[in-house]
Design a protein around this motif. Structure first.
Motif, PDB file in Angstrom:
ATOM      1  N   CYS A   1       1.096  -1.047   0.144  1.00 18.64           N
ATOM      2  CA  CYS A   1       0.075   0.053  -0.078  1.00 18.64           C
ATOM      3  C   CYS A   1       0.953   1.202  -0.039  1.00 18.64           C
ATOM      4  O   CYS A   1       1.634   1.314   0.901  1.00 18.64           O
ATOM      5  CB  CYS A   1      -0.873  -0.333   1.172  1.00 18.64           C
TER       6      CYS A   1
ATOM      7  N   VAL B   1       0.433   3.925   0.939  1.00 15.82           N
ATOM      8  CA  VAL B   1      -0.172   4.916   1.977  1.00 15.82           C
ATOM      9  C   VAL B   1       0.663   4.424   3.402  1.00 15.82           C
ATOM     10  O   VAL B   1       1.490   5.122   4.021  1.00 15.82           O
ATOM     11  CB  VAL B   1      -1.425   5.169   2.336  1.00 15.82           C
ATOM     12  N   CYS B   2       0.147   2.928   3.589  1.00 16.03           N
ATOM     13  CA  CYS B   2       0.912   2.705   5.067  1.00 16.03           C
ATOM     14  C   CYS B   2       1.864   1.533   4.761  1.00 16.03           C
ATOM     15  O   CYS B   2       2.434   1.219   5.786  1.00 16.03           O
ATOM     16  CB  CYS B   2      -0.434   1.840   5.726  1.00 16.03           C
TER      17      CYS B   2
ATOM     18  N   CYS C   1      -4.514   0.180   0.141  1.00 13.87           N
ATOM     19  CA  CYS C   1      -5.350  -1.009   0.880  1.00 13.87           C
ATOM     20  C   CYS C   1      -6.610  -0.562   1.195  1.00 13.87           C
ATOM     21  O   CYS C   1      -6.752   0.548   1.399  1.00 13.87           O
ATOM     22  CB  CYS C   1      -4.330  -1.482   2.038  1.00 13.87           C
TER      23      CYS C   1
ATOM     24  N   CYS D   1      -6.680   1.924   4.351  1.00 16.06           N
ATOM     25  CA  CYS D   1      -6.511   3.156   3.982  1.00 16.06           C
ATOM     26  C   CYS D   1      -7.558   3.736   3.344  1.00 16.06           C
ATOM     27  O   CYS D   1      -7.985   5.093   3.194  1.00 16.06           O
ATOM     28  CB  CYS D   1      -5.176   3.300   3.310  1.00 16.06           C
TER      29      CYS D   1
HETATM   30 ZN   LIG Z   1      -2.793   1.027   3.476  1.00 20.41          ZN
END
Ligand SMILES: [Zn+2]
Length: 239
Positions: free
Chosen positions: A22, A24-25, A37, A40
């Protein structure tokens, strides 16, 4: 046998070159997830417009704009800002499609939008805010177009053609501009080259972030001159 072997080497290489995590994370993505994901995508960012307003609290909509809808509230200096930055400059069009799907789902659930569809028997068409061709060439692609692709997919609606609505003015970056200066900068920036594309349609302008409305309101006022049905603005984030 040989084919399977080659195939697995190829997949292994792809996994190394483009690990499915992902953006983002950083956690590993499951098979049905693309770039962001599902955690997120659904729980990470603050949902905008929970009180079902027609626009963000301090924005007065100009005449002809029915609704200003956003998926999330912008987090200055936060992870959403990073995500939108990578969509714009890191050539990750797939991120735009992912975000567009989520935006499409939230627009479909917006009560104002549902009411409009009940009351008007008109086709919905998406209009990604066009980039000037010079900027598109420099950046490689228009992020708003990929967001619109995702929205189109979940809403099962179409998008105007790439040369139907144009950006004729290569505007300066508006960061740091006052609202007055932003408006002046955007004046006469757009044109509708094919009026049929918007005629009698519910036009949904798509962009990444809604800030002051200088850009989307200018585009709306250009479309308003045509025989359109209604104009809406839908963005991934609102500042
Ligand atoms: Zn994520």
């Amino acid at each position: 046998m040989m084919k399977n072997y080659v195939q697995s080497i190829k997949e292994g290489l792809l996994e190394v070159l483009f690990p499915s995590i992902c953006i983002v994370c950083g956690l590993k993505l499951s098979a049905h997830e693309h770039f962001v994901c599902s955690h997120c995508m659904t729980d990470k960012f603050e949902e905008a417009n929970l009180d079902h307003q027609r626009s963000s609290s301090d924005t007065l909509l100009p005449e002809g704009v029915y609704l200003q809808h956003a998926l999330w509230n912008f987090d200055k200096g936060g992870e959403l800002q990073d995500l939108l930055h990578s969509l714009k400059y890191n050539r990750l069009p797939g991120v735009g499609v992912d975000l567009g799907r989520q935006l499409g789902k939230s627009l479909k659930a917006n009560q104002w939008f549902k009411d409009l569809l009940l009351n008007k028997d008109a086709e919905v068409v998406l209009i990604p805010v066009p980039l000037h061709w010079r900027k598109r060439r420099k950046r490689g692609y228009n992020q708003a177009y990929y967001i619109a692709k995702g929205v189109a997919e979940v809403m099962k609606v179409s998008m105007v053609g790439k040369s139907d609505v144009l950006r004729k003015k290569n505007t300066k970056t508006q960061t740091g501009f006052t609202l007055q200066k932003r408006k002046k900068n955007m004046e006469e920036a757009f044109s509708v080259a094919n009026a049929e594309a918007v005629k009698h349609k519910i036009c949904v302008i798509i962009d990444d972030v809604f800030t002051t409305g200088a850009t989307t309101f200018e585009l709306a006022s250009t479309i308003r001159k045509e025989e359109r049905e209604e104009i809406l603005i839908a963005t991934v984030a609102q500042a």
